[in-house]
Design a protein around this motif. Sequence first.
Motif, short mmCIF file in Angstrom:
data_model
loop_
_atom_site.label_atom_id
_atom_site.label_comp_id
_atom_site.label_asym_id
_atom_site.label_seq_id
_atom_site.Cartn_x
_atom_site.Cartn_y
_atom_site.Cartn_z
N PHE A 195 27.67 23.73 63.67
CA PHE A 195 28.30 23.07 62.53
C PHE A 195 27.33 22.85 61.38
O PHE A 195 27.73 22.84 60.22
CB PHE A 195 28.87 21.71 62.96
CG PHE A 195 30.06 21.81 63.89
CD1 PHE A 195 30.74 23.02 64.06
CD2 PHE A 195 30.50 20.70 64.58
CE1 PHE A 195 31.83 23.11 64.91
CE2 PHE A 195 31.60 20.78 65.43
CZ PHE A 195 32.26 21.99 65.59
N ARG A 196 26.05 22.67 61.71
CA ARG A 196 25.05 22.39 60.67
C ARG A 196 25.01 23.51 59.63
O ARG A 196 24.75 23.27 58.46
CB ARG A 196 23.67 22.20 61.31
CG ARG A 196 22.63 21.62 60.36
CD ARG A 196 21.33 21.36 61.09
NE ARG A 196 21.51 20.38 62.14
CZ ARG A 196 21.25 20.62 63.43
NH1 ARG A 196 20.83 21.82 63.81
NH2 ARG A 196 21.41 19.68 64.33
N LYS A 197 25.27 24.74 60.06
CA LYS A 197 25.24 25.88 59.14
C LYS A 197 26.33 25.76 58.08
O LYS A 197 26.18 26.24 56.97
CB LYS A 197 25.41 27.18 59.92
CG LYS A 197 24.31 27.43 60.95
CD LYS A 197 24.58 28.69 61.74
CE LYS A 197 23.51 28.92 62.79
NZ LYS A 197 23.76 30.15 63.60
N TYR A 198 27.46 25.16 58.45
CA TYR A 198 28.57 25.02 57.53
C TYR A 198 28.49 23.73 56.73
O TYR A 198 28.91 23.67 55.58
CB TYR A 198 29.89 25.08 58.30
CG TYR A 198 30.05 26.36 59.07
CD1 TYR A 198 30.47 27.52 58.44
CD2 TYR A 198 29.76 26.42 60.43
CE1 TYR A 198 30.59 28.71 59.13
CE2 TYR A 198 29.88 27.61 61.14
CZ TYR A 198 30.30 28.75 60.49
OH TYR A 198 30.42 29.92 61.17
N GLU A 199 27.94 22.69 57.33
CA GLU A 199 27.81 21.42 56.63
C GLU A 199 26.76 21.47 55.54
O GLU A 199 26.76 20.66 54.62
CB GLU A 199 27.45 20.32 57.64
CG GLU A 199 28.56 20.04 58.63
CD GLU A 199 28.15 19.09 59.74
OE1 GLU A 199 29.00 18.73 60.55
OE2 GLU A 199 26.95 18.73 59.80
N SER A 200 25.85 22.43 55.62
CA SER A 200 24.78 22.54 54.64
C SER A 200 25.08 23.56 53.55
O SER A 200 24.21 23.90 52.76
CB SER A 200 23.47 22.94 55.34
OG SER A 200 23.60 24.20 55.96
N THR A 201 26.32 24.04 53.49
CA THR A 201 26.68 25.04 52.48
C THR A 201 27.72 24.50 51.50
O THR A 201 28.74 25.12 51.24
CB THR A 201 27.24 26.31 53.15
OG1 THR A 201 28.35 25.95 53.99
CG2 THR A 201 26.18 27.00 53.97
N GLY A 202 27.45 23.30 51.03
CA GLY A 202 28.34 22.74 50.02
C GLY A 202 29.51 21.96 50.57
O GLY A 202 30.38 21.54 49.82
N LEU A 203 29.54 21.74 51.89
CA LEU A 203 30.65 21.00 52.47
C LEU A 203 30.31 19.52 52.64
O LEU A 203 31.14 18.75 53.08
CB LEU A 203 31.00 21.59 53.85
CG LEU A 203 31.58 23.00 53.80
CD1 LEU A 203 31.83 23.51 55.21
CD2 LEU A 203 32.86 23.05 53.00
#
Length: 235
Positions: A195-203
């Motif tokens: 999830f960290r990969k998606y939470e760190s891309t502007g989410l």
Amino acid sequence: MFKLDSPLVNFLNKVADIMILGILFMVACIPVITAGASFTAAYYMGFKMVKNEETYIIKGFLKAFKENFRQATIIWILVLLLAAVIMMDYRIILYSGIEFVSWVRIAMVSVTLVAALGLVFVFPLQARFQNTVKHTIKNAFLMALSHLPSAFVLILVYAVPYFILYLVPQIFPVVFLLGFGGIFYFKSFVLLRVFRKYESTGLGDDANNLEENSGGIFAESERMEREAMNKKAED
């Protein structure tokens, strides 16, 4: 050694929290229909435990259970329907007396595997991201296919308690008390890394604060689908 902040005390507190989490999960699953909300609440607390966020296990579990009950229950009902269809198909293949060609059996196994891969992400996503039922389910399958090694690990971890019991049947009480909570705790480590990969891309840093109409972690794919459909309609 027995100071409140000593490694031993912290370890014992963690073990106690894992045990309480497992018991809460099992009790909340007893009515069966509430299992979806129970899974979601267990993952919610598993994430907090992994991140060492101070909270009361019972209070936090009940809060997540209540807040996610409606949507998690809808997802759970859909999961039960999918499982019923798959089981019915297997019964037809195995006991109908009809000789099915090999590709039908291969197709059934493939469908079952894809369903299992998606299901290991659906309730963690419900616990971590605010989204619609449609996007939560869609994102779960897309994420599973995008992270196959992690998805397989999340499936295989369910076999660990059975493997331990096979080797040492005498520790059944320990496995029973710590098994469910331990599974959620371990899986939370793996899931947070994904999830960290998606939470760190502007989410945003806290995925629970995502806007409901954001379209989810694959919002861009949804936009592209709409544009393709509009273009096709114009043609």
